[in-house]
Each structure stands twice: as C-alpha cells, then as structure tokens.
Design a protein around this motif. Sequence first.
Motif, mmCIF file in Angstrom:
data_model
loop_
_atom_site.group_PDB
_atom_site.id
_atom_site.type_symbol
_atom_site.label_atom_id
_atom_site.label_comp_id
_atom_site.label_asym_id
_atom_site.label_seq_id
_atom_site.Cartn_x
_atom_site.Cartn_y
_atom_site.Cartn_z
ATOM 1 N N LEU A 1 35.920 80.620 -20.578
ATOM 2 C CA LEU A 1 36.117 81.724 -19.643
ATOM 3 C C LEU A 1 37.602 81.893 -19.359
ATOM 4 O O LEU A 1 38.341 80.916 -19.281
ATOM 5 N N THR A 2 38.010 83.120 -19.197
ATOM 6 C CA THR A 2 39.369 83.421 -18.754
ATOM 7 C C THR A 2 39.268 83.957 -17.343
ATOM 8 O O THR A 2 38.506 84.887 -17.071
ATOM 9 N N VAL A 3 40.027 83.355 -16.460
ATOM 10 C CA VAL A 3 40.059 83.778 -15.063
ATOM 11 C C VAL A 3 41.397 84.458 -14.821
ATOM 12 O O VAL A 3 42.456 83.921 -15.149
ATOM 13 N N ILE A 4 41.328 85.652 -14.254
ATOM 14 C CA ILE A 4 42.522 86.390 -13.855
ATOM 15 C C ILE A 4 42.474 86.485 -12.338
ATOM 16 O O ILE A 4 41.558 87.096 -11.778
ATOM 17 N N PRO B 1 50.905 80.808 -13.926
ATOM 18 C CA PRO B 1 51.252 81.935 -13.055
ATOM 19 C C PRO B 1 52.185 82.892 -13.811
ATOM 20 O O PRO B 1 53.135 82.460 -14.461
ATOM 21 N N MET B 2 51.873 84.171 -13.733
ATOM 22 C CA MET B 2 52.650 85.198 -14.434
ATOM 23 C C MET B 2 53.196 86.209 -13.423
ATOM 24 O O MET B 2 52.534 86.505 -12.426
ATOM 25 N N VAL B 3 54.403 86.704 -13.698
ATOM 26 C CA VAL B 3 55.010 87.762 -12.884
ATOM 27 C C VAL B 3 55.466 88.869 -13.819
ATOM 28 O O VAL B 3 55.628 88.671 -15.027
ATOM 29 N N ASP B 4 55.684 90.041 -13.245
ATOM 30 C CA ASP B 4 56.090 91.190 -14.042
ATOM 31 C C ASP B 4 57.413 90.942 -14.751
ATOM 32 O O ASP B 4 58.368 90.432 -14.155
ATOM 33 N N HIS B 5 57.455 91.344 -16.004
ATOM 34 C CA HIS B 5 58.684 91.326 -16.797
ATOM 35 C C HIS B 5 59.357 92.685 -16.634
ATOM 36 O O HIS B 5 58.690 93.708 -16.772
ATOM 37 N N ILE C 1 51.461 87.982 -8.067
ATOM 38 C CA ILE C 1 51.428 86.940 -9.089
ATOM 39 C C ILE C 1 50.069 87.058 -9.758
ATOM 40 O O ILE C 1 49.046 87.199 -9.074
ATOM 41 N N VAL C 2 50.048 87.001 -11.070
ATOM 42 C CA VAL C 2 48.791 87.030 -11.797
ATOM 43 C C VAL C 2 48.602 85.652 -12.435
ATOM 44 O O VAL C 2 49.382 85.246 -13.289
ATOM 45 N N MET C 3 47.579 84.943 -11.967
ATOM 46 C CA MET C 3 47.238 83.649 -12.560
ATOM 47 C C MET C 3 46.319 83.898 -13.746
ATOM 48 O O MET C 3 45.324 84.611 -13.616
#
Length: 104
Positions: free
Chosen positions: A2-5, A42-46, A60-62
């Motif tokens: 599973l991928t969790v966003i 954790p991802m942030v906008d580029h 923040i998008v995990m």
Amino acid sequence: MLTVIAEIRTRPGQHHRQAVLEAFAKIIPTVLREEGCHGYVPMVDHPAGVSFQATAPDSIVMVEQWETVAHLEAHLQTAHMKAWSEDVKGNMLESHIRILEQGV
C-alpha cells in the motif's frame, strides 16, 4: 503493498513547516525499522517555476509504503508516533490521509 499519501497542512509560516520536518527527521530511522514499513519520506514542493504546477507552501506530503493496513495501524499506535503528534500539534492545522493500491 500500500502507498499512503498523508497531506499535512501546517500553520502559515516557514518556521511551522520546518518544525514539523525536523520532528519527522528525528523519527524516520525508527519508523523505517518498523515491521511492514518499506518507505517513509516527507516531501515538499519543488520550485519548478512552471505554470502548470500547483504548490502549497504550508504543506508537507508524506509518501509512505506499508505491507498492510494492519502495519499502518500498528505504526500509528507506536510510542514514537504518539510523541511526534504531541511534538507537532502546535505547528499543524490538519492532515488528510489516503491509502492507495495499484490501479493497473
């Protein structure tokens, strides 16, 4: 698999987002050792500078990968996640979680 966003909206201001990111940095090694965890980032906008990009500076998008929902549920009950939640509660406004599987 599973991928969790998990989209986390922080209070306005770079210092709030940074505080949440720093709290994530402390727990990532522990989370990655949890049974059933295959990714936790954790991802942030580029700042791509393109007209078609949507951005959210207070977000923040995990991106997480878990073997099963049971593994995800166990993760949410760990002491380190409960401590993380307490640590960031003053910097967060809300979160939205999606649990995804491959569509094709």
